[in-house]
Motif scaffolding. Sequence first.
Motif, PDB file in Angstrom:
ATOM      1  N   LEU A   1      -9.476  -1.422  -1.965  1.00 13.07           N
ATOM      2  CA  LEU A   1      -8.357  -1.989  -2.709  1.00 13.07           C
ATOM      3  C   LEU A   1      -7.964  -3.336  -2.125  1.00 13.07           C
ATOM      4  O   LEU A   1      -8.006  -3.529  -0.914  1.00 13.07           O
TER       5      LEU A   1
ATOM      6  N   ASP B   1       2.469   1.733  -3.454  1.00 15.78           N
ATOM      7  CA  ASP B   1       1.619   2.013  -4.605  1.00 15.78           C
ATOM      8  C   ASP B   1       0.797   3.284  -4.464  1.00 15.78           C
ATOM      9  O   ASP B   1       0.373   3.856  -5.479  1.00 15.78           O
ATOM     10  N   LEU B   2       0.537   3.729  -3.235  1.00 17.84           N
ATOM     11  CA  LEU B   2      -0.289   4.919  -3.039  1.00 17.84           C
ATOM     12  C   LEU B   2       0.555   6.183  -2.963  1.00 17.84           C
ATOM     13  O   LEU B   2       1.749   6.141  -2.672  1.00 17.84           O
TER      14      LEU B   2
ATOM     15  N   PHE C   1      -8.218   5.477  -1.439  1.00 17.39           N
ATOM     16  CA  PHE C   1      -8.212   4.365  -0.488  1.00 17.39           C
ATOM     17  C   PHE C   1      -8.452   4.905   0.913  1.00 17.39           C
ATOM     18  O   PHE C   1      -7.842   5.883   1.338  1.00 17.39           O
TER      19      PHE C   1
ATOM     20  N   THR D   1      -4.080   7.625  -2.131  1.00 17.58           N
ATOM     21  CA  THR D   1      -4.654   7.655  -3.480  1.00 17.58           C
ATOM     22  C   THR D   1      -3.816   6.797  -4.408  1.00 17.58           C
ATOM     23  O   THR D   1      -2.589   6.906  -4.430  1.00 17.58           O
ATOM     24  N   LEU D   2      -4.498   5.940  -5.158  1.00 17.89           N
ATOM     25  CA  LEU D   2      -3.848   5.154  -6.200  1.00 17.89           C
ATOM     26  C   LEU D   2      -3.974   5.957  -7.486  1.00 17.89           C
ATOM     27  O   LEU D   2      -5.070   6.150  -8.003  1.00 17.89           O
TER      28      LEU D   2
ATOM     29  N   LEU E   1       0.827  -1.209   0.000  1.00 16.09           N
ATOM     30  CA  LEU E   1       0.000   0.000   0.000  1.00 16.09           C
ATOM     31  C   LEU E   1       0.861   1.258   0.000  1.00 16.09           C
ATOM     32  O   LEU E   1       0.649   2.175  -0.792  1.00 16.09           O
TER      33      LEU E   1
ATOM     34  N   GLU F   1      -0.236   9.054   1.176  1.00 21.56           N
ATOM     35  CA  GLU F   1      -0.802   8.142   2.160  1.00 21.56           C
ATOM     36  C   GLU F   1      -0.579   8.656   3.581  1.00 21.56           C
ATOM     37  O   GLU F   1       0.366   9.397   3.854  1.00 21.56           O
TER      38      GLU F   1
ATOM     39  N   THR G   1      -3.296   5.451 -10.625  1.00 22.19           N
ATOM     40  CA  THR G   1      -4.001   4.720 -11.674  1.00 22.19           C
ATOM     41  C   THR G   1      -4.221   3.291 -11.213  1.00 22.19           C
ATOM     42  O   THR G   1      -3.258   2.585 -10.924  1.00 22.19           O
ATOM     43  N   GLU G   2      -5.472   2.876 -11.122  1.00 23.85           N
ATOM     44  CA  GLU G   2      -5.770   1.479 -10.786  1.00 23.85           C
ATOM     45  C   GLU G   2      -5.421   0.641 -12.011  1.00 23.85           C
ATOM     46  O   GLU G   2      -5.984   0.861 -13.087  1.00 23.85           O
TER      47      GLU G   2
ATOM     48  N   ARG H   1      -7.835   6.832  -7.680  1.00 20.42           N
ATOM     49  CA  ARG H   1      -8.670   5.917  -6.878  1.00 20.42           C
ATOM     50  C   ARG H   1      -8.340   6.106  -5.398  1.00 20.42           C
ATOM     51  O   ARG H   1      -7.221   5.866  -4.950  1.00 20.42           O
TER      52      ARG H   1
ATOM     53  N   MET I   1      -1.683  -3.371  -5.694  1.00 24.13           N
ATOM     54  CA  MET I   1      -2.970  -2.931  -5.164  1.00 24.13           C
ATOM     55  C   MET I   1      -3.935  -2.717  -6.321  1.00 24.13           C
ATOM     56  O   MET I   1      -3.650  -1.970  -7.263  1.00 24.13           O
TER      57      MET I   1
END
Length: 246
Positions: free
Chosen positions: A152, A110-111, A141, A127-128, A107, A114, A130-131, A139, A188
């Motif tokens: 996620l 990838d985020l 979280f 926030t992701l 997490l 955070e 790009t999923e 995206r 994620m």
Amino acid sequence: MRRTLTGLIAVLIAAVVAVVATDLDEKLNLDLGAVVSEAAGAVLGEGEVTADDGVTPDGSVDVARVTTQLDGLTVKGKAPQTGYDRDEFDHWTDPDGNGCDARNDALARDLVDETVDENGCTVLTGTLATEPYTGETDRAFERGSDDLAVSLDAEHLVALQNAWISGAHAWDEDRREEFANDPANLLMVDPSENRAKGAANAAEWLPPNNAFRCRYVATQIHIKAAYDLAVTQPEKDAMIRVLDGC
């Protein structure tokens, strides 16, 4: 703070290794700042997942390199699912010894933006950008009452059950734990797409986001090569079709 210090140490080590590994003529023209930047990207998940996965820092795929890896994989039918249980793979342990479990490390990697709780490990929001499976951008979280399922999932690109029928049934428990917590095999993703994929291989399921399929297949090939896992003939054929379009 714990994660920040660990990441910084990893960056410095990666930079030193990169310098040592470079040929002498390249050393003379080496931009140390660029090396550190590239190493930092790897730690933060912004470039290569691992040094040998055939994915370049800009996300494109070295098709020749990946195809060579694919050709080196054993091709055979699926082993029986007899004995498979997700608990055979001890997941969400702390393989890198930074005090945080592998899922929270994924997490944090990838985020962006955070936040973590007071233990410095548990990711609360982020926030992701790009999923990967859907292509959805920004995206959000937020850790909910049912943990990650609301927003996620920590996805194994080569699913645990697929690994089992591809050779992991013969591993000892330490090897299975290593596989289940390997950051190179974790991503994620959207929970509904994770459920749709299940234990499918590339012949049975590919991400709806076409732009991610090259990287998806390249990483699966790298993981299977690293862990000496087999592919089926339909799986290999599907991977070749994806790579032909990369």
